[in-house]
Scaffold this active site. Structure first.
Site, mmCIF file in Angstrom:
data_model
loop_
_atom_site.group_PDB
_atom_site.id
_atom_site.type_symbol
_atom_site.label_atom_id
_atom_site.label_comp_id
_atom_site.label_asym_id
_atom_site.label_seq_id
_atom_site.Cartn_x
_atom_site.Cartn_y
_atom_site.Cartn_z
ATOM 1 N N CYS A 119 23.471 5.525 -11.197
ATOM 2 C CA CYS A 119 23.990 6.277 -10.054
ATOM 3 C C CYS A 119 23.646 7.766 -10.147
ATOM 4 O O CYS A 119 22.510 8.128 -9.966
ATOM 5 C CB CYS A 119 25.492 6.032 -9.876
ATOM 6 S SG CYS A 119 26.039 6.503 -8.218
ATOM 7 N N HIS A 222 25.772 0.384 -9.428
ATOM 8 C CA HIS A 222 26.616 0.445 -10.631
ATOM 9 C C HIS A 222 26.649 -0.907 -11.350
ATOM 10 O O HIS A 222 27.602 -1.672 -11.180
ATOM 11 C CB HIS A 222 28.046 0.857 -10.251
ATOM 12 C CG HIS A 222 28.202 2.310 -9.972
ATOM 13 N ND1 HIS A 222 28.453 3.228 -10.968
ATOM 14 C CD2 HIS A 222 28.111 3.024 -8.826
ATOM 15 C CE1 HIS A 222 28.533 4.445 -10.451
ATOM 16 N NE2 HIS A 222 28.328 4.343 -9.138
ATOM 17 N N GLU A 224 27.412 -1.527 -14.274
ATOM 18 C CA GLU A 224 28.542 -1.616 -15.217
ATOM 19 C C GLU A 224 29.770 -2.252 -14.547
ATOM 20 O O GLU A 224 30.696 -2.663 -15.243
ATOM 21 C CB GLU A 224 28.874 -0.249 -15.812
ATOM 22 C CG GLU A 224 29.753 0.672 -14.968
ATOM 23 C CD GLU A 224 29.013 1.329 -13.814
ATOM 24 O OE1 GLU A 224 27.810 1.043 -13.609
ATOM 25 O OE2 GLU A 224 29.651 2.139 -13.096
#
Ligand code: MN
Length: 269
Positions: A119, A222, A224
């Protein structure tokens, strides 16, 4: 599990709690969401936090300690770093974090330390390598999709088209995937030595990668958010950790222009 875990240094948000008059006395908190830590750990890495600093000696010491670097998400990058004045739609800028991460990223690229940039991270990576940013998508790009989704982190909101033959394509094994989206800035001009690995249907760049470094990958979404369970999101962290296991080697340098010209002469003879 007896395999040694490569050390993955993760950059963090720096939140001021008092500005004060003396920059060396500023107080604040170093903040990092658990999702980054969990994703690196699930991929076999040893996550450590890299608190932002303007001390170049400490920054270099971080790189000697780390086998790989993860640039985490956050606010906007100061447009002065890519030669632009601030748009009225520019969001929060953190001067300490910008200076630290851009310096860290440039040093990591010089040393060919494996790098995953997420990001804000992809934006730091592109700027550090000589590219530019779109400061605000809605006010700059006509007919853009919604890139600032109003749904939880784990929700996937738009598709990306992956360029065949790229590192990202090899990690995913697919040319189209739905990802989440929490950004209002985007990549502008691609940095020299970097290529686009994925885009959305509105043309916004969603991933870039270096053509020269062994693993320098930036993603606008993202991963994660599901890095410890979704196989394709996890693959990005596994890719970073596995590359971080290999010993460092000297970065192949670009042939100087004069040498290339002389090679062309000898080839044409
Ligand atoms: Mn997006």
């Amino acid at each position: 599990m007896d395999r040694k875990r490569p050390v993955i240094g993760i950059t963090a948000k720096w939140e001021y709690t008092s500005s004060g008059g003396d920059p060396s006395r500023v107080e604040g908190n170093h903040l990092l969401p658990e999702t980054y830590v969990r994703s690196v750990r699930a991929a076999g890495g040893l996550p450590i936090l890299l608190p932002a600093t303007l001390d170049a000696e400490v920054r270099s010491a971080y790189l000697r300690l780390c086998d790989g670097i993860l640039l985490s998400g956050g606010g906007d990058v100061n447009p002065a770093f890519f030669g632009e004045e601030p748009s009225p739609y520019l969001g929060n800028v953190d001067p300490l974090r910008d200076a630290f991460e851009i310096g860290l990223c440039q040093e990591a690229l010089e040393q060919d330390v494996p790098l995953l940039a997420i990001c804000r991270g992809i934006q730091v990576l592109n700027v550090a390598a000589g590219g530019t940013l779109i400061q605000d998508i809605p006010s700059t790009v006509p007919n853009a999709l919604q890139h600032a989704q109003k749904a939880p982190l784990w929700h996937v909101s738009h598709a990306v088209e992956v360029t065949k033959g790229t590192l990202l394509f090899r990690l995913w094994g697919t040319n189209r995937l739905y990802v989440n989206s929490f950004h209002h800035q985007a990549i502008g001009e691609i940095a020299p030595e970097f290529s686009v690995s994925a885009r959305t249907s509105d043309g916004i760049v969603e991933a870039i990668e270096s053509r020269r470094h062994r693993f320098a990958l930036g993603v606008q979404f993202h991963p994660e958010g599901a890095g410890d369970r979704d196989p394709q999101m996890r693959a990005l962290f596994v890719g970073l950790v596995e590359e971080a296991r290999s010993p460092r080697r000297r970065l192949p340098s670009e042939a100087p222009l004069s040498l290339r010209a002389s090679e062309m002469v000898s080839l044409s003879e």
